[in-house]
Design an enzyme around this catalytic site. Structure first.
Site, PDB file in Angstrom:
ATOM      1  N   GLY A 108       8.914  70.638  -6.295  1.00 10.13           N
ATOM      2  CA  GLY A 108       9.421  70.630  -5.282  1.00 10.13           C
ATOM      3  C   GLY A 108      10.258  69.548  -4.865  1.00 10.13           C
ATOM      4  O   GLY A 108      10.875  69.761  -3.903  1.00 10.13           O
ATOM      5  N   ASP A 146      16.557  76.338 -17.886  1.00 10.49           N
ATOM      6  CA  ASP A 146      16.347  77.054 -16.358  1.00 10.49           C
ATOM      7  C   ASP A 146      17.637  76.907 -15.118  1.00 10.49           C
ATOM      8  O   ASP A 146      18.455  76.145 -15.271  1.00 10.49           O
ATOM      9  CB  ASP A 146      15.668  76.766 -15.507  1.00 10.49           C
ATOM     10  N   ASP A 154       8.204  74.702 -10.923  1.00  8.89           N
ATOM     11  CA  ASP A 154       8.917  73.635 -11.089  1.00  8.89           C
ATOM     12  C   ASP A 154       7.953  72.527  -9.774  1.00  8.89           C
ATOM     13  O   ASP A 154       7.665  72.783  -8.539  1.00  8.89           O
ATOM     14  CB  ASP A 154      10.255  73.591 -10.209  1.00  8.89           C
TER      15      ASP A 154
END
Length: 377
Positions: A95, A268, A93
């Site tokens: 951040g 996720d 990802d």
């Protein structure tokens, strides 16, 4: 912008889809659930257990890894797959979520977001270009654009401001990604909160920019499930059929089942390992709280028909003892049981879509959850 497509759609059943995503480190079967190895480790699990549980792809986090041990250091050591020994496909990802949720004294500007590290208080700047640079140094198969997340509920004006900034950052992210190695992918992130027209506008611009895949972001951040599902219904049809769709940060088995039915391919969540550390097991009977005293003398396993050995071989009494005693083994066993259940669920979903029986699979899965855990003797 025209980009190579690494996704093959194999079958559909209603809006539900199953396919195959080819990455530099292997093939991902979709729908796919990505266990979260935030800082380059799966909490409470060995990487071999993650692999044996059936996961094709895992998630790493730009924010944590750039702060410690550092993206340049990981690159010098051969990249994140080699550094961790995972070796398989990995999505990172951008951040942005962690900056918004963890960092102190953050400031968002057109150029970047600046913040104080939660580790040592050091000042850090994360721009779209730096986020892509970090993810490329990590060696990620799928990198995510930097975006700004707004927690719901929020005022429409604030949602639209963040959405428009995220679109401008998407363009900058795409330019920063242009020289990435062949086979590596980048996903754009649809924002727009709970406002349908903003979701449509965000999706339209991102498709015009062109990405290898598209994520639906800004959900599972406090809104009711009904709002989340309605936004998926608004967003998924606006995204290209031939590209993968990723619902970020979701979620519960029920959320996954509902989202797959609306055309989502990837998920996720930290829930399998986080809940495992707190004494909760996911099974085909629903969630089981091993802290409850009802398990103290129960010799039965969690699920004697589970394909995962730990769910078959350890008694509820032993798992209860480990959890109540604070033994690390309890968290480890429940984490692997949970990750394995999620992968078992995804395999069942894929098989059902391929066999044109997804609706029946949904009904049976929900019936098993509604039945609940087997009664104590």
């Amino acid at each position: 912008m025209s980009l190579p497509n690494h996704f093959e759609l194999l079958a559909t059943c209603g809006a539900a889809r199953t396919g195959r995503l080819t990455t530099p480190h292997g093939v991902v079967r979709t729908p796919a659930f990505m266990p979260v190895g935030t800082a380059g480790a799966m909490k409470g699990m060995h990487w071999r257990e993650v692999r044996e549980a059936g996961a094709d792809i895992v998630l790493g986090n730009t924010y944590h890894l750039m702060l410690r041990p550092g993206a340049e250091r990981i690159a010098a050591l051969g990249g994140l797959q080699k550094f961790t020994t995972w070796g398989g496909p990995m999505l990172t990802d951008s951040g942005g979520f962690q900056v918004m949720s963890l960092a102190e004294l953050r400031k968002v500007s057109e150029h970047a977001v600046t913040f104080r590290s939660h580790i040592d208080g050091a000042k850090v700047e994360l721009s779209p270009e730096r986020s892509i640079e970090v993810q490329r140094l990590l060696g990620s198969d799928i990198v995510m654009q930097l975006d700004e997340l707004v927690r719901l509920p929020a005022e429409r004006s604030e949602i639209e401001r963040a959405m428009q900034l995220s679109l401008r950052w998407a363009e900058r992210s795409q330019r920063a990604f242009e020289t990435a190695s062949a086979g590596t992918m980048m996903f754009g992130i649809v924002q727009g909160g709970d406002v349908p027209e903003l979701r449509h506008a965000s999706a339209r611009v991102l498709v015009e920019i062109g990405f290898h895949g598209y994520a639906i972001g800004g959900l599972a951040v406090g809104e009711p499930q009904s709002v989340m599902l309605s936004m998926i219904e608004e967003t998924a049809p606006a995204l290209p059929q031939e590209r993968p769709r990723y619902l970020m940060g979701v979620g519960t088995p029920e959320d996954i089942l509902e989202a797959v039915a609306r055309g989502v391919d990837m998920f996720d969540c930290v829930m399998p390992t986080r809940n495992g550390r707190h004494g909760m097991a996911f099974t085909r009977f629903g969630q089981i709280n091993l802290r409850n005293a009802r398990h103290i003398d129960d010799p039965r396993p969690l699920d004697e028909e589970s394909p995962w050995p730990a769910a078959r071989n350890y008694s509820r009494a032993y798992l209860h003892h480990l959890v109540r005693s604070g033994e690390t083994l309890g968290a480890m066993l429940l984490s692997e049981i949970n990750v394995a259940y999620y992968q078992q669920l995804m395999q069942g979903i894929r098989d059902a879509i391929a066999g044109a029986r997804f609706e029946d699979f949904q009904k049976q899965t929900r019936a098993d959850w509604a039945r609940g855990d087997i009664a104590s003797r």
